[in-house]
Design a protein around this motif. Structure first.
Motif, PDB file in Angstrom:
ATOM      1  N   SER A  49      24.677  -8.564   8.535  1.00  0.00           N
ATOM      2  CA  SER A  49      23.779  -9.679   9.089  1.00  0.00           C
ATOM      3  C   SER A  49      22.773 -10.539   8.285  1.00  0.00           C
ATOM      4  N   GLY A  50      23.140 -11.612   7.998  1.00  0.00           N
ATOM      5  CA  GLY A  50      22.145 -12.571   7.370  1.00  0.00           C
ATOM      6  C   GLY A  50      22.696 -12.741   5.789  1.00  0.00           C
ATOM      7  N   PHE A  51      21.804 -13.455   5.098  1.00  0.00           N
ATOM      8  CA  PHE A  51      22.049 -13.789   3.626  1.00  0.00           C
ATOM      9  C   PHE A  51      21.198 -13.111   2.459  1.00  0.00           C
ATOM     10  N   SER A  52      20.441 -12.003   2.845  1.00  0.00           N
ATOM     11  CA  SER A  52      19.670 -11.243   1.717  1.00  0.00           C
ATOM     12  C   SER A  52      20.371 -10.552   0.830  1.00  0.00           C
ATOM     13  N   MET A  53      21.813 -10.323   1.059  1.00  0.00           N
ATOM     14  CA  MET A  53      22.505  -9.739  -0.036  1.00  0.00           C
ATOM     15  C   MET A  53      23.216 -10.555  -0.746  1.00  0.00           C
ATOM     16  N   GLN A  54      23.429 -11.817  -0.528  1.00  0.00           N
ATOM     17  CA  GLN A  54      24.318 -12.865  -1.372  1.00  0.00           C
ATOM     18  C   GLN A  54      23.895 -12.781  -2.805  1.00  0.00           C
ATOM     19  N   VAL A 121      23.768  -7.589 -12.429  1.00  0.00           N
ATOM     20  CA  VAL A 121      25.412  -8.202 -12.438  1.00  0.00           C
ATOM     21  C   VAL A 121      25.313  -9.340 -11.345  1.00  0.00           C
ATOM     22  N   MET A 122      25.015  -9.151 -10.219  1.00  0.00           N
ATOM     23  CA  MET A 122      25.106 -10.298  -9.252  1.00  0.00           C
ATOM     24  C   MET A 122      23.774 -10.490  -8.255  1.00  0.00           C
ATOM     25  N   THR A 123      23.316 -11.365  -8.691  1.00  0.00           N
ATOM     26  CA  THR A 123      22.132 -11.798  -7.811  1.00  0.00           C
ATOM     27  C   THR A 123      22.120 -13.446  -7.665  1.00  0.00           C
ATOM     28  N   VAL A 135       6.307   3.303  -7.432  1.00  0.00           N
ATOM     29  CA  VAL A 135       6.965   4.079  -6.159  1.00  0.00           C
ATOM     30  C   VAL A 135       6.615   5.380  -6.134  1.00  0.00           C
ATOM     31  N   PRO A 136       6.075   5.489  -4.844  1.00  0.00           N
ATOM     32  CA  PRO A 136       5.573   6.707  -4.409  1.00  0.00           C
ATOM     33  C   PRO A 136       6.331   7.970  -4.174  1.00  0.00           C
ATOM     34  N   GLU A 137       5.985   9.081  -4.043  1.00  0.00           N
ATOM     35  CA  GLU A 137       6.895  10.251  -4.007  1.00  0.00           C
ATOM     36  C   GLU A 137       7.521  10.125  -2.749  1.00  0.00           C
ATOM     37  N   ASP A 138       8.990  10.601  -2.726  1.00  0.00           N
ATOM     38  CA  ASP A 138      10.010  10.391  -1.582  1.00  0.00           C
ATOM     39  C   ASP A 138      10.045   9.021  -0.887  1.00  0.00           C
ATOM     40  N   HIS A 139       9.890   7.974  -1.931  1.00  0.00           N
ATOM     41  CA  HIS A 139      10.228   6.563  -1.510  1.00  0.00           C
ATOM     42  C   HIS A 139      11.205   6.023  -2.471  1.00  0.00           C
ATOM     43  N   ILE A 140      11.876   4.934  -1.990  1.00  0.00           N
ATOM     44  CA  ILE A 140      12.683   4.034  -2.925  1.00  0.00           C
ATOM     45  C   ILE A 140      12.268   2.537  -2.950  1.00  0.00           C
ATOM     46  N   PHE A 141      12.445   1.811  -3.740  1.00  0.00           N
ATOM     47  CA  PHE A 141      11.969   0.364  -3.881  1.00  0.00           C
ATOM     48  C   PHE A 141      13.380  -0.288  -3.708  1.00  0.00           C
ATOM     49  N   VAL A 142      13.415  -1.349  -2.957  1.00  0.00           N
ATOM     50  CA  VAL A 142      14.707  -1.794  -2.451  1.00  0.00           C
ATOM     51  C   VAL A 142      14.373  -3.551  -2.333  1.00  0.00           C
ATOM     52  N   MET A 143      15.597  -4.047  -2.911  1.00  0.00           N
ATOM     53  CA  MET A 143      15.397  -5.502  -2.832  1.00  0.00           C
ATOM     54  C   MET A 143      16.861  -6.105  -2.294  1.00  0.00           C
ATOM     55  N   GLY A 144      17.039  -7.067  -1.858  1.00  0.00           N
ATOM     56  CA  GLY A 144      18.174  -7.878  -1.514  1.00  0.00           C
ATOM     57  C   GLY A 144      18.664  -8.543  -2.698  1.00  0.00           C
ATOM     58  N   ASP A 145      19.887  -8.707  -2.934  1.00  0.00           N
ATOM     59  CA  ASP A 145      20.525  -9.319  -4.143  1.00  0.00           C
ATOM     60  C   ASP A 145      20.199 -10.979  -4.061  1.00  0.00           C
ATOM     61  N   ASN A 146      19.849 -11.466  -2.818  1.00  0.00           N
ATOM     62  CA  ASN A 146      19.520 -12.725  -2.961  1.00  0.00           C
ATOM     63  C   ASN A 146      18.051 -12.827  -3.009  1.00  0.00           C
ATOM     64  N   ARG A 147      17.414 -13.223  -4.256  1.00  0.00           N
ATOM     65  CA  ARG A 147      16.012 -13.149  -4.997  1.00  0.00           C
ATOM     66  C   ARG A 147      15.124 -14.172  -4.423  1.00  0.00           C
ATOM     67  N   ALA A 148      15.843 -15.433  -3.982  1.00  0.00           N
ATOM     68  CA  ALA A 148      15.086 -16.612  -3.520  1.00  0.00           C
ATOM     69  C   ALA A 148      13.936 -16.197  -2.625  1.00  0.00           C
ATOM     70  N   PRO A 149      12.721 -16.712  -2.759  1.00  0.00           N
ATOM     71  CA  PRO A 149      11.798 -16.407  -1.679  1.00  0.00           C
ATOM     72  C   PRO A 149      11.973 -16.747  -0.411  1.00  0.00           C
ATOM     73  N   GLY A 150      11.591 -15.807   0.706  1.00  0.00           N
ATOM     74  CA  GLY A 150      12.076 -15.980   2.039  1.00  0.00           C
ATOM     75  C   GLY A 150      13.528 -15.418   2.454  1.00  0.00           C
ATOM     76  N   GLU A 151      14.224 -15.325   1.474  1.00  0.00           N
ATOM     77  CA  GLU A 151      15.644 -14.850   1.846  1.00  0.00           C
ATOM     78  C   GLU A 151      15.918 -13.335   2.282  1.00  0.00           C
ATOM     79  N   SER A 152      15.070 -12.646   1.680  1.00  0.00           N
ATOM     80  CA  SER A 152      15.190 -11.053   1.966  1.00  0.00           C
ATOM     81  C   SER A 152      13.758 -10.360   2.369  1.00  0.00           C
TER      82      SER A 152
END
Length: 189
Positions: A49-54, A121-123, A135-152
């Motif tokens: 749902s949405g465009f954050s992983m385009q 490869v794909m952003t 990145v703290p212990e027991d955490h992960i840093f995640v991002m959407g593939d759509n890196r444009a500001p406000g999209e993810s």
């Protein structure tokens, strides 16, 4: 008198047969519930749902999720994961760009993990710069593939930050609709 004995024996057989049938239905019901439980907690199908992983995924794509390996392995750079935002009542699909102890920084739109540029490869779009995050212990840093500001809404946002591993729902293995694999960046190790 023999007829009476036969009737009683016949009655016992019917009673035993009824009990046996009920027991078989109870066993079947239990088995069915066990199968549903195992399937629900081992695999899943999720609609994007949405465009954050385009451009990897588009709004309405259907993905196949595997939930078992989260108990045995840790996420790696490039994995696409589903995060359960229980407090908000929804799930999000994002790409792992950092694990416990990694330093993440964005300079001139390029993501750096442990001071190395991620050969993605794909952003889509170019991210705003971001100061170094560890990145703290027991955490992960995640991002959407759509890196444009406000999209993810992802770990770049200070109000979200790195996600606790306890919120990891599973790993996206591939897209069902359209059918396809998920590209990963080249391993930096």
């Amino acid at each position: 008198m023999e007829n009476t004995v036969l009737k009683e024996d016949n009655y016992d057989i019917k009673q035993t047969s009824k009990k046996s049938a009920i027991l078989e239905w109870v066993k079947f019901g239990f088995f069915l519930l066990l199968i549903v439980f195992l399937i629900r907690h081992s695999i899943g199908i999720t609609t994007v749902s949405g465009f954050s992983m385009q451009p990897t995924f588009h709004d309405g794509n259907v993905v196949f999720e595997e939930k078992v390996s989260k108990y045995f392995t840790s996420p790696e750079l490039g994995d696409v994961v589903i995060i359960n935002k229980r407090e908000q009542g929804y799930k999000i699909i994002k790409r792992v760009l950092g694990v416990e102890g990694d330093t993440i920084e964005i300079k001139n739109g390029i993501v750096f993990v442990n001071q190395e540029a991620v050969p993605e490869v794909m952003t889509e779009g170019v991210s705003n710069d971001m100061a170094t995050v560890i990145v703290p212990e027991d955490h992960i840093f995640v991002m959407g593939d759509n890196r444009a500001p406000g999209e993810s809404i992802d770990s770049r946002d200070p109000s979200v930050g790195p996600m606790p591993l306890s919120s990891l729902d599973g790993y996206v293995l591939f897209s069902l609709n359209p059918l396809g694999s998920i590209p990963k960046p080249i391993n930096l190790n």
